[in-house]
Design a protein around this motif. Structure first.
Motif, mmCIF file in Angstrom:
data_model
loop_
_atom_site.group_PDB
_atom_site.id
_atom_site.type_symbol
_atom_site.label_atom_id
_atom_site.label_comp_id
_atom_site.label_asym_id
_atom_site.label_seq_id
_atom_site.Cartn_x
_atom_site.Cartn_y
_atom_site.Cartn_z
ATOM 1 N N ASP A 92 -55.518 -22.158 61.217
ATOM 2 C CA ASP A 92 -54.082 -22.350 61.065
ATOM 3 C C ASP A 92 -53.442 -21.308 60.141
ATOM 4 O O ASP A 92 -52.303 -21.457 59.742
ATOM 5 N N MET A 93 -54.204 -20.274 59.789
ATOM 6 C CA MET A 93 -53.622 -19.241 58.933
ATOM 7 C C MET A 93 -53.475 -17.955 59.749
ATOM 8 O O MET A 93 -54.240 -17.710 60.676
ATOM 9 N N GLU A 97 -52.524 -13.945 55.894
ATOM 10 C CA GLU A 97 -52.624 -15.093 54.978
ATOM 11 C C GLU A 97 -54.073 -15.362 54.608
ATOM 12 O O GLU A 97 -54.407 -15.608 53.453
ATOM 13 N N PHE A 98 -54.927 -15.311 55.636
ATOM 14 C CA PHE A 98 -56.335 -15.594 55.389
ATOM 15 C C PHE A 98 -56.949 -14.555 54.454
ATOM 16 O O PHE A 98 -57.665 -14.900 53.508
ATOM 17 N N PHE A 101 -55.804 -15.130 51.050
ATOM 18 C CA PHE A 101 -56.511 -16.279 50.477
ATOM 19 C C PHE A 101 -57.880 -15.841 49.937
ATOM 20 O O PHE A 101 -58.254 -16.163 48.812
ATOM 21 N N ALA A 102 -58.611 -15.083 50.756
ATOM 22 C CA ALA A 102 -59.938 -14.620 50.321
ATOM 23 C C ALA A 102 -59.809 -13.749 49.080
ATOM 24 O O ALA A 102 -60.613 -13.862 48.144
#
Lengths: 332, 236
Positions: A92-93, A97-98, A101-102
């Motif tokens: 859902d990213m 965005e993913f 996040f990482a």
């Protein structure tokens, strides 16, 4: 830090009563691209999961970047980039965005991470899909997102579980060259069951079967290990019976076995298996000259990695060729 | 930012990117609104007691719905492997998830402040019980959420996670109803363990350390068990 980046000693992992990894020991140095080869279920992924601190070994120790995977797992994880099998990524990213996040999870400087994400995205060919949801990507693109995530923080060690699965041939070539490039300065471990991949990318191969390490070496040294290799000889007999020629060839030192392949127009073809890694080309040529056969063809077929792999990983067949050739040798 | 906060931020975004948050918040607001306004219009009584009284029961369904997929889903889809092989401690994962679910719960509770404002516009709002009630809701909600996170850590199946969370919270709720059937010597202990008794105490506007200790230890123990359960993959 010494040159040794990964040190594994007597690693054993039991799942209940099944032993997935059995007393595996090896070490990997900086600048090596290590190919982890084995049939499905051989213990490749389990070993990688232990190295990345997802699982713990039942017995034995493993050190990554000088840190113990059990006692100093946080430090280990800071030094590695890991691409798990099947690339599980939050669907859902979006790609950006993913990766952001990482980057945040790795504590990267928020001011610098967008630039770094862009850089790695371009390198992994993600430019077109940066704003798309991961769940909408094809397997190949998802794989690249996983790779980008693993390389985001420029880790010393990359651990990639089947990095090219699901990619199309062009992408495979790209990813392989990327891995090779990284392997020049960093340490890479990748697992695969695709043999050409190992030959194309790895400087060293570990073959694992049934949880046990069965071979460790460069692609060339593994091929050489496979005894002798095979020769194909075609001679014009000038009237000599093919059986006589066969017996002569079989009598040469270092020949394990000689068989007649075909005979046509007075030219006989033979396949010769060498007993050891000795070079048989000279003796064969000598024999031809001495016996006044006209040598039409002499070809050495070195054992392919496929042969090595098959012999090492299919337990019951592994013993056979050796046993057979020794018997043949005894006869002649 | 600490990894726990990064995780909770991601999780909150997931909530609001999917229908889950909207459904939960809407259903919650409608249900509580119905209760509140029925009382207001039918009984001509502008207070929040009925609203607070129903909460222990309502949380029992609502909170597991929020928490069920937090860890179970990560296990099922394999993303847990990716998450845990990042440099993060297991407890940070658990706390991050807990905080995200708390954020969603507090959003839903925040919307119900409309009731408090309504009561206040109609007459004097009894401040102590209202503030105490909301504080109690957050604390009790925290206990429910922690139980939900723990249940989610036990399984890879969200439905199982929901049922386990519901069963545990229902069990703790039932304890409060059981006390009268128990021998005298047990009553104190069992009443102390019940999940809603302390909420009633705080809701009276009296904040007692025992009630705070109960909720904080409930949260602490549940999150600890969740962490251990997450860590258990490394034991075998």
């Amino acid at each position: 830090m010494s040159d040794v980046m990964i040190e594994v000693d007597g690693l054993t992992k039991d799942y209940g009563s099944t032993r997935a990894v059995d007393q595996v020991s090896f070490s990997v140095r900086k600048g090596e691209v290590l190919g982890f080869l084995g049939p499905n279920g051989a213990g490749k992924s389990t070993t990688m999961k232990i190295l990345t601190c997802f699982l713990s070994p039942t017995e034995g120790r493993a050190k990554v970047a000088g840190f113990d995977v059990f006692d100093q797992s946080l430090e280990v994880r800071q030094h590695i980039g890991y691409l798990p099998e099947d690339t599980p990524i939050y669907r859902d990213m979006t790609v950006v965005e993913f990766l952001a996040f990482a980057a945040a999870m790795r504590g990267m400087d928020p001011a610098k991470s967008p630039g770094r994400i862009k850089e790695i995205g371009v390198r992994c060919g993600l430019g077109d899909v940066a704003g798309k949801l991961v769940g909408e990507l094809s397997k190949g693109y998802r794989q690249r997102v996983g790779l980008a995530q693993a390389m985001l923080h420029d880790p010393d060690i990359l651990i990639l579980d089947e990095p090219t699965s699901g990619l199309d041939p062009n992408q495979i070539v790209e990813i392989r060259s990327l891995i090779k490039e990284i392997g020049r300065e960093k340490t890479v471990i990748l697992s695969t069951h695709i043999l050409p991949e190992v030959q194309a990318t790895c400087s060293r191969i570990l073959i694992i079967s049934g949880g046990k390490l069965v071979a460790d070496g460069t692609p060339d040294s593994l091929r050489a290990r496979e005894k002798g290799g095979r020769y194909r000889v075609v001679v014009e007999s000038n009237g000599v019976a093919k059986e006589a020629i066969r017996d002569r060839l079989a009598g040469l030192a270092g020949v394990a076995r000689c068989e007649i392949l075909s005979a046509e127009d007075g030219a006989h073809a033979f396949a010769i298996d060498a007993a050891a890694s000795s070079d048989l080309r000279k003796p064969i040529f000598r024999a031809a000259v001495d016996n006044r056969w006209t040598l039409l063809e002499l070809l050495r077929e070195s054992a392919s990695l496929e042969d090595v792999f098959r012999n090492l990983t299919t337990g019951d067949i592994a013993g056979e060729p050796g046993a057979e050739s020794s018997v043949e040798k005894g006869k002649s | 930012m600490s990894p726990a906060l990064v995780i909770s931020r991601r999780e909150i975004r997931t909530y609001f990117n999917s229908p889950v948050a909207y459904i939960v918040v809407t259903v919650f607001t409608i249900l509580t609104g119905y209760l509140f306004f029925t009382q207001l219009f039918v009984e001509k009584q502008a207070d929040m007691r009925a609203f607070f009284n129903i909460m222990p029961l309502l949380f029992m369904f609502m909170v597991p719905a929020i928490t069920m997929r937090l860890l179970a889903d990560e296990k099922a889809s394999g993303t847990l492997e990716l998450l845990i092989t990042l440099p993060v401690r297991d407890w940070e994962v658990v706390v991050g998830k807990f905080l995200a679910a708390m954020a969603l719960l507090c959003t839903a509770l925040g919307l119900t402040l409309i009731f408090a404002i309504t009561v206040r516009s109609l007459g004097p709002l009894d401040r102590g019980p209202a503030i105490g009630g909301y504080l109690g809701l957050v604390l009790m909600g925290g206990a429910y959420v922690a139980i939900g996170v723990m249940a989610s850590s036990f399984t890879r199946n969200s439905i199982v996670s929901f049922i386990v969370a519901f069963a545990i919270s229902f069990g703790l709720y039932l304890l409060g109803r059981l006390t009268q059937f128990l021998p005298q010597s047990w009553q104190g202990l069992v009443a102390f363990l019940s999940i809603d008794g302390h909420f009633e105490n705080i809701g009276r506007g009296v904040i007692d350390t025992r009630d705070l200790v109960y909720y904080f230890s409930m949260i602490g123990v549940s999150l600890l068990v969740a962490t251990l359960s997450l860590e258990s993959r490394r034991w075998r």
